[in-house]
Motif scaffolding. Structure first.
Motif, PDB file in Angstrom:
ATOM      1  N   GLY A  44       0.811  -1.211   0.000  1.00  0.00           N
ATOM      2  CA  GLY A  44       0.000   0.000   0.000  1.00  0.00           C
ATOM      3  C   GLY A  44       0.831   1.241   0.000  1.00  0.00           C
ATOM      4  N   ALA A  45       2.167   1.079  -0.139  1.00  0.00           N
ATOM      5  CA  ALA A  45       3.031   2.249  -0.054  1.00  0.00           C
ATOM      6  C   ALA A  45       3.593   2.644  -1.402  1.00  0.00           C
ATOM      7  N   GLN A  46       3.033   2.144  -2.475  1.00  0.00           N
ATOM      8  CA  GLN A  46       3.588   2.423  -3.791  1.00  0.00           C
ATOM      9  C   GLN A  46       3.259   3.833  -4.273  1.00  0.00           C
ATOM     10  N   GLU A  47       2.417   4.538  -3.574  1.00  0.00           N
ATOM     11  CA  GLU A  47       2.040   5.861  -4.019  1.00  0.00           C
ATOM     12  C   GLU A  47       3.124   6.898  -3.698  1.00  0.00           C
ATOM     13  N   PHE A  48       3.953   6.676  -2.671  1.00  0.00           N
ATOM     14  CA  PHE A  48       4.936   7.705  -2.299  1.00  0.00           C
ATOM     15  C   PHE A  48       6.185   7.591  -3.194  1.00  0.00           C
ATOM     16  N   GLN A  49       6.950   8.705  -3.239  1.00  0.00           N
ATOM     17  CA  GLN A  49       8.173   8.770  -4.030  1.00  0.00           C
ATOM     18  C   GLN A  49       9.276   9.465  -3.226  1.00  0.00           C
ATOM     19  N   VAL A  50      10.528   9.077  -3.551  1.00  0.00           N
ATOM     20  CA  VAL A  50      11.704   9.750  -2.982  1.00  0.00           C
ATOM     21  C   VAL A  50      12.260  10.660  -4.081  1.00  0.00           C
ATOM     22  N   LEU A  51      12.234  11.971  -3.822  1.00  0.00           N
ATOM     23  CA  LEU A  51      12.628  12.953  -4.836  1.00  0.00           C
ATOM     24  C   LEU A  51      13.942  13.628  -4.444  1.00  0.00           C
ATOM     25  N   GLN A  52      14.898  13.647  -5.379  1.00  0.00           N
ATOM     26  CA  GLN A  52      16.148  14.361  -5.146  1.00  0.00           C
ATOM     27  C   GLN A  52      16.700  14.843  -6.476  1.00  0.00           C
ATOM     28  N   PRO A  53      17.373  16.031  -6.498  1.00  0.00           N
ATOM     29  CA  PRO A  53      17.915  16.568  -7.758  1.00  0.00           C
ATOM     30  C   PRO A  53      19.048  15.694  -8.273  1.00  0.00           C
ATOM     31  N   GLN A  54      19.306  15.777  -9.579  1.00  0.00           N
ATOM     32  CA  GLN A  54      20.297  14.897 -10.202  1.00  0.00           C
ATOM     33  C   GLN A  54      21.733  15.412 -10.076  1.00  0.00           C
ATOM     34  N   ASP A  55      21.934  16.722 -10.162  1.00  0.00           N
ATOM     35  CA  ASP A  55      23.296  17.259 -10.201  1.00  0.00           C
ATOM     36  C   ASP A  55      23.423  18.459  -9.262  1.00  0.00           C
ATOM     37  N   VAL A  56      24.555  18.483  -8.533  1.00  0.00           N
ATOM     38  CA  VAL A  56      24.872  19.602  -7.650  1.00  0.00           C
ATOM     39  C   VAL A  56      26.362  19.894  -7.778  1.00  0.00           C
ATOM     40  N   SER A  57      26.711  21.163  -7.866  1.00  0.00           N
ATOM     41  CA  SER A  57      28.117  21.574  -7.893  1.00  0.00           C
ATOM     42  C   SER A  57      28.397  22.468  -6.699  1.00  0.00           C
ATOM     43  N   VAL A  58      29.583  22.300  -6.116  1.00  0.00           N
ATOM     44  CA  VAL A  58      29.958  23.077  -4.940  1.00  0.00           C
ATOM     45  C   VAL A  58      31.466  23.284  -4.970  1.00  0.00           C
TER      46      VAL A  58
END
Length: 393
Positions: free
Chosen positions: A27-41
Motif C-alpha cells: 500500500g506504499a507504492q504511491e509515495f516517491q523519494v525525490l532528489q535533484p540529479q546534479d549539484v556543484s559546490v
C-alpha cells in the motif's frame, strides 16, 4: 467472465484487496523519494543535498549513502552521529535534506536518499532516490618553482619545474615568463590521467642561462576555473647561476723594471657570480702572505669584481720570477693568471769601457784572460812537439 465466488461471506475481489493490504509495502507504492540529479559546490563551502518524501510514506527512517551496492558509504541517518552533516529541517516528516559542511574534493560522488520501512519483522529498504551527482571544484595550491640541484655556468642547459595540486576540475593552464616576457614551454603534465576527485600538475621548462641572469626572474602562472585571478610563483635565476671570474694581471711600472726598483703587481678578477671569492698570490708556485685585496664590488649587471695588489722589490735574485694571482670562486677549482718579473741591467757609467776591469778588480778574475793563457800554452806545446818530431827524421 465467471461470477465471483463468495468465501466466508466475502467476494473474491474483496479478498484480493485484503491480501494486498496485508503485504508489507503493497500500500506504499504511491509515495516517491525525490532528489535533484546534479549539484556543484566549491571546496570549503557547505553542500546541500535535497531530498523529499511524498505523502503516504510508510513508517520508517531515511538515510543518505554515497555510492551504491555493498560498497556504499553511510553519510547520514537519523540515529547516528555525523560531525559534518546535519538535517536542514529536523522536525519534518517529508523533508530529509541534509547539509554537509567544509566540502572537500573527496566528497565528490553520487549520493542516494533511501527510505526504510519498519514492520514487526524488522527494518528494510523500500525505496531510493535516483541519486544526486556531486562535483566539487577545488582551487589549486600555491605553485612552487624548483631549479637545478647545483649552480650552472652560462650556456649550460638548465631545467626548472613548476608544481601544484589538489584542484578540480582537471583543466588547468600553466604559463612561464622571464622578466615579464612569455616563454615557450611544453604542455603541462596533469595527474592522474584517469577521472579523479582532484588533480596535480607539473610543468618543466628548459633554459640556457646568461651572465646577465644574475638579475633575472622566472615566473610560473596558473590559470584555473576556480580562480578569480591567476596564481604566480617566482624564481630568481641568480640562485641557479655561476659565472667564473675573468683574471687579468698587470705591473706598474711596466717590464722590464730597473734593478732594486719597487714594482706593483695588480690582479683584477672580473664579472663573477656569486660574490663568494678569495684571492691569493704565489711567487714561483709558493704561496705568499703579502698582498692587499679590496672587498668585492657589485657591477651594474649584478656580477662582482675583486682587485688585489702586491708590491715587491726588483732584486737581482727575483729577476725572471713568476708571480701568480690565484682565485677560488664558489668552492670551484682555482683559476689563475701569471706575470713574470723582468729586471733590466744597470747602464754603464759615461766614458768608461764596459769591458775594462772595475776599480779594485784583479785582472786574473777575468774569464777571457784565463782562456787566452790556456790557448797560448796549447800552441806552445804543439810547436815544441813539431820540432821534436822533425829532429827525429
Amino acid at each position: 467472465m465467471a461470477p465471483s465466488t463468495p468465501v466466508s461471506g466475502l467476494s473474491l475481489p474483496c479478498l484480493v484487496l485484503l491480501l494486498l493490504l496485508e503485504i508489507p509495502g503493497a500500500g506504499a507504492q504511491e509515495f516517491q523519494v525525490l532528489q535533484p540529479q546534479d549539484v556543484s559546490v566549491s571546496a570549503g563551502e557547505t553542500l546541500t543535498l535535497n531530498c523529499s518524501i511524498t505523502a503516504n510514506a510508510p513508517a520508517g527512517g531515511v538515510a543518505w549513502f554515497k555510492g551504491s551496492g555493498r560498497g556504499r558509504q553511510l553519510v547520514y541517518n537519523q540515529t547516528g552521529s555525523f560531525p559534518r552533516v546535519a538535517r536542514a529541517v529536523p522536525s519534518s516528516d517529508t523533508d530529509f535534506t541534509i547539509r554537509l559542511r567544509d566540502t572537500r574534493p573527496e566528497d565528490a560522488g553520487i549520493y542516494h536518499c533511501v527510505k526504510f520501512q519498519k514492520n514487526v519483522t524488522g527494518v528494510y529498504e523500500t525505496s531510493s532516490g535516483a541519486g544526486t551527482a556531486v562535483t566539487v571544484s577545488a582551487r589549486p595550491s600555491a605553485p612552487s618553482v624548483s631549479g637545478p640541484p647545483s649552480r650552472a655556468e652560462p650556456g649550460a642547459p638548465v631545467t626548472f619545474t613548476c608544481t601544484s595540486g589538489g584542484f578540480a576540475p582537471r583543466d588547468i593552464a600553466v604559463t612561464w615568463f622571464k622578466n615579464g616576457a612569455e616563454l615557450p614551454a611544453p604542455q603541462p603534465r596533469v595527474l592522474p590521467a584517469h577521472e579523479s576527485v582532484s588533480y596535480s600538475v607539473s610543468s618543466t621548462l628548459g633554459l640556457s642561462l646568461t651572465p646577465e641572469d644574475a638579475r633575472s626572474q622566472l615566473t610560473c602562472q596558473l590559470g584555473h576555473s576556480t580562480l578569480p585571478a591567476p596564481l604566480r610563483a617566482t624564481y630568481n635565476l641568480s640562485a641557479a647561476l655561476r659565472v667564473p671570474p675573468r683574471l687579468r694581471v698587470g705591473t706598474a711600472p711596466a717590464a722590464p723594471v730597473a734593478l732594486n726598483a719597487s714594482v706593483t703587481f695588480t690582479c683584477h678578477a672580473e664579472g663573477f657570480y656569486p660574490e663568494d671569492a678569495s684571492l691569493s698570490w704565489l711567487e714561483n708556485g709558493n704561496e705568499m702572505d703579502l698582498g692587499k685585496s679590496s672587498p668585492p664590488a657589485e657591477n651594474p649587471d649584478g656580477t662582482y669584481m675583486l682587485q688585489s695588489s702586491l708590491e715587491v722589490k726588483a732584486t737581482e735574485q727575483r729577476s725572471q720570477s713568476v708571480f701568480t694571482c690565484r682565485v677560488v670562486h664558489d668552492s670551484q677549482p682555482p683559476v689563475s693568471a701569471s706575470k713574470m718579473l723582468r729586471v733590466s741591467q744597470p747602464a754603464p757609467e759615461p766614458g768608461k769601457d764596459p769591458t775594462s776591469c772595475g776599480a779594485g778588480q784583479s785582472p786574473f778574475s777575468s774569464p777571457a784572460l784565463w782562456i787566452g793563457l790556456f790557448l797560448e800554452k796549447v800552441l806552445t806545446a804543439a810547436f815544441l812537439l813539431f820540432l821534436f818530431l822533425r829532429s827525429k827524421q
